[in-house]
Design an enzyme around this catalytic site. Sequence first.
Site, mmCIF file in Angstrom:
data_model
loop_
_atom_site.group_PDB
_atom_site.id
_atom_site.type_symbol
_atom_site.label_atom_id
_atom_site.label_comp_id
_atom_site.label_asym_id
_atom_site.label_seq_id
_atom_site.Cartn_x
_atom_site.Cartn_y
_atom_site.Cartn_z
ATOM 1 N N ALA A 30 23.013 7.666 27.418
ATOM 2 C CA ALA A 30 24.198 7.673 26.558
ATOM 3 C C ALA A 30 25.425 7.373 27.402
ATOM 4 C CB ALA A 30 24.340 9.040 25.898
ATOM 5 N N ASP A 50 28.537 8.157 26.504
ATOM 6 C CA ASP A 50 29.091 8.893 25.369
ATOM 7 C C ASP A 50 30.505 8.497 24.988
ATOM 8 O OD1 ASP A 50 27.063 11.037 24.540
ATOM 9 O OD2 ASP A 50 27.078 11.229 26.702
ATOM 10 N N GLU A 60 30.358 4.843 23.548
ATOM 11 C CA GLU A 60 29.499 4.696 22.378
ATOM 12 C C GLU A 60 29.917 5.581 21.195
ATOM 13 O OE1 GLU A 60 25.466 2.995 24.492
ATOM 14 O OE2 GLU A 60 25.652 5.169 24.358
ATOM 15 N N GLY A 75 32.838 8.258 21.800
ATOM 16 C CA GLY A 75 34.228 8.659 21.968
ATOM 17 C C GLY A 75 34.415 10.149 22.207
ATOM 18 N N GLY A 81 37.196 11.516 22.225
ATOM 19 C CA GLY A 81 38.212 11.939 21.266
ATOM 20 C C GLY A 81 37.603 12.183 19.902
ATOM 21 N N TYR A 134 24.781 18.261 23.391
ATOM 22 C CA TYR A 134 25.521 18.752 24.544
ATOM 23 C C TYR A 134 26.975 19.058 24.219
ATOM 24 C CZ TYR A 134 23.493 18.895 29.205
ATOM 25 O OH TYR A 134 22.845 19.295 30.339
ATOM 26 N N HIS A 190 24.284 13.578 34.524
ATOM 27 C CA HIS A 190 25.553 13.455 33.803
ATOM 28 C C HIS A 190 26.535 12.862 34.797
ATOM 29 C CE1 HIS A 190 24.232 16.366 30.652
ATOM 30 N NE2 HIS A 190 23.596 16.913 31.659
HETATM 31 CO CO LIG Z 1 22.152 18.305 31.499
#
Ligand SMILES: [Co+2]
Lengths: 688, 688
Positions: free
Chosen positions: A302, A304, A307, A309, A311, A388, A441
Amino acid sequence: MGSIAADTPHPFDPLSLAEIETAINTVKKAHGQVFFNVVSLQEPRKAEMTAWLANPETTSRPKRFADVVVIAPGGKVYDGLVDLAEAKITKWDLLDGEQPIITMEELQLVEHVVRKDPKVIEQCIISGVAPEDMHKVYCDPWTIGYDERFGNKVRLQQALMYYRPDIDNCQYQYPLDFCPIYDADKGEIIAIDIPKVRRPLSKAPSMDYHPAAVEARGGYRTDLKPINITQPEGVSFKLTGREIEWQNWKFHIGFNYREGIVLNNITFNDKGTVRPIFYRLSLAEMVVPYGNPEAPHHHKHALDQGEYGAGYMTNSLSLGCDCKGSIHYMDAEFPTRDGGLRTIKNAICIHEEDAGILFKHSDFRDDSVIVTRGRKLIIQQIFTAANYEYVVAWVFHQDGTIAPQIKLTGILNTYAMLEDEDTHGWGTQVYPGVNAHNHQHLFCLRIDANIDGPNNTVFVNDAVPSEAPVGSPENYYGNGFYNKRTKLATEGESKTDYNGATSRAWEIANTNKLNPYSKKPVSYKLVSREVPGLMPKEGSLVWKRASFARHAVHVTKYRDDELWPAGKHVPQTSGEPSRGLAEWIGDGTTSIDNTDIVLWHTFGVTHFPSPEDFPVMPAEPMILLLRPRNFFAGNPVMDVPPSYASTPSQILAGKQGVLDATDKLSTLAFANGNGASCCKSNGANGTH
Amino acid sequence: MGSIAADTPHPFDPLSLAEIETAINTVKKAHGQVFFNVVSLQEPRKAEMTAWLANPETTSRPKRFADVVVIAPGGKVYDGLVDLAEAKITKWDLLDGEQPIITMEELQLVEHVVRKDPKVIEQCIISGVAPEDMHKVYCDPWTIGYDERFGNKVRLQQALMYYRPDIDNCQYQYPLDFCPIYDADKGEIIAIDIPKVRRPLSKAPSMDYHPAAVEARGGYRTDLKPINITQPEGVSFKLTGREIEWQNWKFHIGFNYREGIVLNNITFNDKGTVRPIFYRLSLAEMVVPYGNPEAPHHHKHALDQGEYGAGYMTNSLSLGCDCKGSIHYMDAEFPTRDGGLRTIKNAICIHEEDAGILFKHSDFRDDSVIVTRGRKLIIQQIFTAANYEYVVAWVFHQDGTIAPQIKLTGILNTYAMLEDEDTHGWGTQVYPGVNAHNHQHLFCLRIDANIDGPNNTVFVNDAVPSEAPVGSPENYYGNGFYNKRTKLATEGESKTDYNGATSRAWEIANTNKLNPYSKKPVSYKLVSREVPGLMPKEGSLVWKRASFARHAVHVTKYRDDELWPAGKHVPQTSGEPSRGLAEWIGDGTTSIDNTDIVLWHTFGVTHFPSPEDFPVMPAEPMILLLRPRNFFAGNPVMDVPPSYASTPSQILAGKQGVLDATDKLSTLAFANGNGASCCKSNGANGTH
Ligand SMILES: [Co+2]
Ligand SMILES: [Co+2]
């Protein structure tokens, strides 16, 4: 700001609801009903903005433009600009093979489609879900990453499938093993990825974290006594519009659909001189690559922010739980997909915290001492990316340090597994039937530097031993070491990795200005220790799509609109060619020596899940520092009032005249405890 | 504990004043008047202690012994033991060529001698200090490290020289350029190291941090509003003697002259089962090598704990300045040099802090949410090593994580420099005439592991990509990666360094016990990112004396009395052979596989001073984690009461039945601010 009305937005302010409405109406008038993916501030061009910041009275104020991205009937994607004062479209480009950001509303649609799709129902039956239980089937729709079967002309989502025996169960305990692919234009499922090995729905009892489940397991612990944090005299920061002032800091707090919090024009008042430090700071992109190479997980990653946002996904924060103490909130305002307006209340929280000891010294001779407590200012948001949660905090310290901090919490992405199935090391069984895959991450911090002005230079700093051998006259005892500074002269040279052994740091310097004492360039150092390598291999899909993650640091010359290092339109990019950073750097020959530069820093964690993380993860923090080095002519916090200060002469005079401003609300934990009146106890060397 | 009286010490308790007195009197009776360097608990032998801990009712209680080190007339050093119940000396060894720890009292003597020494006065005159101003001359006495001119049979200190124009000036602004060497047995200066290039006393105006100086520069800032932290219902921890219980944790808090805080028998109550985790945790040694290879700086390095003692140098802490909130203190008790007693009041402070969000998850479908705030417990001391202060905090989290944290503050060690003198990169001019040399602060954390029992094994964990190439069937998209575990089978193999690229961590596992879900061994992982390489070269004096600093990790089999990795008697060790860790490991063949082991972890910072650090340094924090991984069968903090929790069914029912325990004392920062009642605001996706 001369005659500008008080409610005139600052050029960095996010679009107001009225401005969003103006943009929407302007577009609708010209192009009819479309789906609005983005209506957001196009940030002012830097040249124009810096001219205005330098002289707002006499320079014309940058005009307000809305950056608009829409999907028109037939799946046609347009990327445009609206001049807000004129209500006029000034750019309207039809994109080809580019998919704009996926909005929360688009994500919400998929679950409803999935539940009714006959092929999905068929797969559910195979998994052990009765057709009448399809309302208990849930899905987290993700972008597909990139899948060469479909390319990027069709707008897709992959639906990660789950089940809830009860509506209040945590569905990540009950993953289903197949993955429908959703065509957003058609609004239907166009394919289902079905694994060779089938894994029926888990029959394990649920282990939920909600109150009823905790009560059923014996209830909550009762031995936590409250800690009260209050500011009866109010907070120490001041806001003018979205400009905050606190402890010599001043900056503008923006927010957009993509990056969430954006901090602009960060300055520090150094004894009356307002010194620029950063033009703009944000978390510009992230990537979460998963490490299971087996289909269909192999394209699970991802980006994130690009893809979905940070916001758009941000939480509405709550007084007394997300934030404790005296809090100021700011809302976020966005379009809805059909051209309405939505407000996320309390999208940003701002508060102060005690920061422990700011500095202390005591003299072993006479126990004369100074103890000064510190304070920090925290600008925070929390966004939820499906399973998450990311708690993003921009922490300002009084000493000129900025410490971006991210806490990871929420729930693991999970997949089904058979009893005693071999995970092949690609994941961990965190609960019976639940396989949580290895992942990283990785976050990209965008640092638009402005260290005492726009012309900056980046040096890699490595601690290295003297080259002279032990026993030689130059290094007899072998202890010599120094700070080796390597200039990053071009964008190509700037691709650098972390080196823990040399305590590597990146120095963002203004070589045109030397510290009066050290004669070294004024600088801010990036001190970041959570810098894993990118696990997906060179040439892999993630490596291609997320070029920012190939190195800990890239530096580019500043160019307007180079904001997001995986590109502007991220969903379904193939990485051929790589968008964003790799594309901008190109052959790498552009000079970054003594010019306006942007440093891109990728940091993060590698996460091998374990049962402790399930069903909800205790927050794991990550912190990095932007520290002034050779920037100030001395400790900039000596004028912070101490809690206690005594000098040798006061000690000689029986402590007459000591400064005692200790916190009178602090108490001993136990009435019969051992304690002493503050700072007046026997000294360290007092004899009994 | 059966019939043992309530005031019977726990076997881990430090010696009481009465016990210290017994030991002193016993020694005096046998050996007459001597100087007492150490009278401290000899910790119980582990086999005996673990037997007693397992069954205190029926096992005999370990006897109390005092570890005694004295200097007898003629500079003779004795290392002995006193059986306290019997008041009997059971060991009395004369040492040869070993120097015991230097006490604060010994350090205090040097300045008085220096001021009166004619050769020093002569050098002061050369530096520009008038003979009548010798009371303005100060020195920080340091051990000499090791100096082959003198060896280790003579007890020495080197006197780093400073001047204070005024008694309240910070002397580190006025370093003198020569270095007297003090013979502690004779009580006189036996040599003076005089540099070839002379640097007269600085004439720069002073820049002090004391209140009068700040007032003269314009005064303190006035815009900081108080933050009050209170616990009106008391603290959440319980103490029985020195055993603390808090949030499932239980452990004993010891303290000694050398390491300061020692934590013993750390257990976690996992749903009713008390599980051992660590037998003993401490900061066992440290080294601060300076990087200037020019004489006499080339032997400037401090092994502060072995040479002076983190306990002996510890501060008496103060309520409301060193510590804020509801605090419990513990004192420390030591002998004086001539056989008296001294108490450092409030040597340890214990308190709780709010720890922000412990976990959170919200469902993007309906904004059902749980937010739980965390709490931490902090066991803290601060010690002053001449110019520097070290704030050492043992931070316990509810989720089973222990996070040792060190903050560095205080004052730089400084040396004189001429105007525009070239520092050759070995230091930085932080103020006119003040050269602060490059240095490292390296700490050795001693982890006596007890993960579900004494038999543990250490694995290096590295995140590595799949070996299969991109495009191959096994790794088609190139994303595969896994946790490569490498067993450290012998003490020799255990010498390992940090690797940031692989997110290296060290797993302390009990391979005899598997997690029920992951089927991986229960473990605690050492996650430490501040792990610089040792800058002094291989074969250098520091490398020889501080063998623990050669690698990030060493692991040894547990052996009684192997507590301090630079050896027991550290001053003036030559490093030939290396004492402590290198000596214990020897040829490295001892097995550390599935046995009682100790992990030694060296971490820290490399410090290139800058003017921001002067004249007193804003605190710089360092943190590392000991994290449970595959230790618990699930998130161990689900029973911590949430601030707010709503479930999907409650959302459907109009939020009926939601758990709302938000902090009612939290307020909006501004009366006209924008805010919402807690957690009841519009959801993230609420439309306007
Ligand atoms: Co993790
Ligand atoms: Co330092």
